[in-house]
Design an enzyme around this catalytic site. Structure first.
Site, PDB file in Angstrom:
ATOM      1  N   CYS A  99       0.928  -1.326  -0.041  1.00 25.73           N
ATOM      2  CA  CYS A  99       0.023  -0.023   0.086  1.00 25.73           C
ATOM      3  C   CYS A  99       0.770   1.207   0.071  1.00 25.73           C
ATOM      4  CB  CYS A  99      -0.793   0.008   1.445  1.00 25.73           C
ATOM      5  SG  CYS A  99      -1.710   1.653   1.726  1.00 25.73           S
ATOM      6  N   CYS A 103      -3.939   7.202  -1.646  1.00 29.32           N
ATOM      7  CA  CYS A 103      -5.276   7.444  -2.311  1.00 29.32           C
ATOM      8  C   CYS A 103      -6.552   7.776  -1.556  1.00 29.32           C
ATOM      9  CB  CYS A 103      -5.620   5.996  -2.966  1.00 29.32           C
ATOM     10  SG  CYS A 103      -4.338   5.052  -3.657  1.00 29.32           S
ATOM     11  N   THR A 190      -4.196   5.029   7.197  1.00 28.22           N
ATOM     12  CA  THR A 190      -3.122   4.667   6.434  1.00 28.22           C
ATOM     13  C   THR A 190      -2.379   5.791   5.946  1.00 28.22           C
ATOM     14  OG1 THR A 190      -4.755   3.127   5.231  1.00 28.22           O
ATOM     15  CG2 THR A 190      -2.900   3.575   3.977  1.00 28.22           C
ATOM     16  N   GLU A 256      -0.033   1.934   8.987  1.00 30.51           N
ATOM     17  CA  GLU A 256      -1.535   1.865   9.806  1.00 30.51           C
ATOM     18  C   GLU A 256      -0.913   2.407  11.263  1.00 30.51           C
ATOM     19  OE1 GLU A 256      -4.129   1.649   7.965  1.00 30.51           O
ATOM     20  OE2 GLU A 256      -2.971   0.584   6.324  1.00 30.51           O
ATOM     21  N   HIS A 291     -13.289   5.421  -3.102  1.00 26.60           N
ATOM     22  CA  HIS A 291     -12.448   4.762  -2.646  1.00 26.60           C
ATOM     23  C   HIS A 291     -12.327   3.202  -2.922  1.00 26.60           C
ATOM     24  CE1 HIS A 291      -8.888   4.565  -0.317  1.00 26.60           C
ATOM     25  NE2 HIS A 291      -8.953   3.882   0.622  1.00 26.60           N
ATOM     26  N   TYR A 295      -9.223   0.506  -4.918  1.00 28.94           N
ATOM     27  CA  TYR A 295      -8.743  -0.752  -4.541  1.00 28.94           C
ATOM     28  C   TYR A 295      -8.333  -1.631  -5.821  1.00 28.94           C
ATOM     29  CZ  TYR A 295      -8.644  -0.469   0.471  1.00 28.94           C
ATOM     30  OH  TYR A 295      -8.165  -0.171   1.594  1.00 28.94           O
ATOM     31  N   CYS A 297      -5.564  -0.659  -6.948  1.00 32.70           N
ATOM     32  CA  CYS A 297      -4.104  -1.036  -6.309  1.00 32.70           C
ATOM     33  C   CYS A 297      -3.640  -2.448  -6.132  1.00 32.70           C
ATOM     34  CB  CYS A 297      -3.792  -0.022  -5.045  1.00 32.70           C
ATOM     35  SG  CYS A 297      -4.897  -0.818  -3.621  1.00 32.70           S
ATOM     36  N   GLU A 445      -6.295  -5.341   4.298  1.00 40.61           N
ATOM     37  CA  GLU A 445      -6.680  -3.934   3.750  1.00 40.61           C
ATOM     38  C   GLU A 445      -7.717  -4.335   2.728  1.00 40.61           C
ATOM     39  OE1 GLU A 445      -3.350  -1.436   2.585  1.00 40.61           O
ATOM     40  OE2 GLU A 445      -4.800  -0.038   3.347  1.00 40.61           O
TER      41      GLU A 445
END
Ligand code: SF4
Ligand code: FE
Length: 483
Positions: A99, A103, A190, A256, A291, A295, A297, A445
């Site tokens: 991560c 974002c 995050t 985190e 969001h 993801y 990602c 996540e």
């Protein structure tokens, strides 16, 4: 401060700050050199590096300053912008295998663009102006904005004002003519420590009695009264071991932390909602719409894991076995499903009242729902291809330096032309992404970020027009309409 232009100036911009960070009971003196924190900073820094190396992908022109800024700071002006966010996210997932943390802020201020506009429309407030001024400042210096939404929530069956302890959701505890003071805690934030500013937002639909909880505002991450408690993750102390042999991902990790706000001041000009409880649900819904398709990602991170699985199959000499090939096909199919639903959502975006673009909400929820499942299946298949050694390898010290080193290198070899070192490195990466530190980024996540799985199912059921579907069926089957 000068405008941040690359990785180096980003690192400079976050050095020598006075953040109060606890990690395993100790105050962190310098996050930039702390072995557990450093890989997360490196992952964030990649977002600046990509902007230098691939400006057409990772930068955009600011409508407020007229200059080029990082795409993570850009307000989406059309569907192409939304799609390019996804392309950039996949690329960064491929580059970092984790991560890269940037974002949340991007999705938060894209949601706030329209929500502040609509609050002003109803209440004649001044939030949209405040917000644009804030964003212009961020663009001017090319900063990182973190988003802070998730409250600690206490008893999940109760609204904020019904909790026995009033601080379980972030709330306003004091006001004066210059601004408000907030108290509470935000969980699993995050990249907060690697940001310059964070935007606090409510985490759920609020009632009239929750007005003090209806607060949205921007706060510098080093504001007085903020404490960070760094999240402990599986195998994180491996990066503190000499040699760092067993870290798996040699460069990057996510971040985190829990953030405690103890009477933190937010000046009026940085407030974008203050008591308009009836807009909390709209903000949460729009933020999660953006969001949940961010993801994609995980498709980029998935590319790394699929690559690792295919490599270990090759090193083991089984790459041509038909069932191995089929498993790689399955992993790719699942991975592309994540990407496909995400970009479909972006490409079916539409203009909001304030003039920015928002992706399709149904498809965003479908995308995130896939993310909660397919990553685990890809992880399972990667472990299948890795073989049992992924859970039983001797330590890197034994392997590289110990008395038995030569024996281990002899016995842990794969096929003839592959040395044992490379085989072990790939296995450590698979371990890192499915069991170790970056399993948080790839799996946990995926499960809980941007809302846990049930939240998407609720949204899917709300967005689908089931009566229309019944009509299609009735018409074709000849069922007569009833009165
Ligand atoms: Fe971005 Fe993915 Fe990290 Fe969320 S989990 S901040 S979408 S990289
Ligand atoms: Fe996340």
């Amino acid at each position: 401060m000068d405008k941040i232009s690359n990785k180096e100036t980003y690192l400079e911009s976050i050095s020598n700050r006075d953040l109060k960070i606890y990690l395993m009971g100790e105050l962190v003196k310098d996050p930039l050199t702390h072995p557990i924190i450093k890989p997360s900073i490196e992952a964030m820094a990649e977002t600046y590096d990509l902007a230098v190396k691939e400006p057409e992908l990772a930068t955009a022109k600011s409508p407020y300053t007229g200059e080029y800024i990082n795409r993570f700071l850009h307000i989406a002006e059309n569907n192409e912008d939304l799609f390019l966010q996804n392309k950039m996210q996949r690329k960064l997932g491929q580059l970092t295998g984790t991560c890269f943390q940037r974002c949340v802020g991007m999705d938060a201020f894209n949601a706030l663009h329209s929500v502040t506009f609509e609050i002003d429309e109803k209440y004649k407030t001044n939030y949209h102006d405040n917000f644009i001024k804030f964003l212009t400042e961020m663009h001017k210096y090319n900063l990182v904005i973190g988003g802070a939404m998730t409250d600690v929530k206490g008893d999940r069956s109760k609204l904020p004002h019904e909790q026995e302890d009033e601080d379980l959701y972030l709330r306003i505890v004091d006001r004066n003519e210059k601004g408000v003071y907030v108290k509470g805690a935000k969980a699993h934030q995050t990249g907060c420590i690697n940001s310059h500013w964070m935007v606090v937002m409510p985490t759920l639909r609020l009632s009239e009695n929750d007005k003090d909880y209806a607060i949205v505002g921007a706060i510098p991450v080093d504001a007085e009264g903020i404490t960070y408690i760094y999240g402990r993750q599986s195998c994180d102390t491996r990066s503190m071991e000499p040699g760092e042999y067993d870290v798996g991902n040699k460069y990057f990790a996510g971040q985190e932390a829990m953030v405690i706000f103890d009477n933190v001041f937010i000046p009026n000009e940085y407030i974008f909602m203050n008591g308009e409880y009836d807009y909390a649900a709209m903000l949460v819904e729009r933020f999660t719409t953006y969001h949940r398709r961010s993801y994609v990602c995980k498709a980029g991170v998935g590319d790394v894991l699929i690559g690792a699985a295919a490599t270990i199959a090759e090193y083991n000499g089984v790459e041509n076995a038909s069932h191995i090939k089929d498993k790689i096909v399955e992993m790719n199919k699942l991975n592309e499903t994540i990407y496909a639903t995400g970009i479909a959502s972006s490409l079916q975006g539409s203009e909001t009242k304030s003039g920015n673009y928002m992706n399709d909400d149904l498809l965003a929820n479908v995308c995130k729902q896939h993310v909660t499942k397919e990553t685990y299946e890809i992880g399972r298949l990667a472990q299948d291809l890795a073989g049992g050694l992924v859970g039983s390898m001797p330590s890197g010290v034994d392997f590289n330096e110990g008395e038995m080193s030569e024996d281990l290198k002899k016995y842990l070899k794969g096929k003839d032309d592959i040395n044992a070192e490379d085989r072990v490195k790939i296995l450590r990466l698979i371990e890192n992404m499915t069991l170790g530190r970056n399993a948080v980024a790839y799996l946990t996540e995926s499960m809980h970020g941007a809302g846990s799985p049930q939240a998407q199912r609720v949204q899917i059921s709300r967005k689908v027009d089931i009566e229309q579907k019944k009509d299609f069926a009735k018409k074709l089957s000849g069922v007569k309409e009833r009165d």
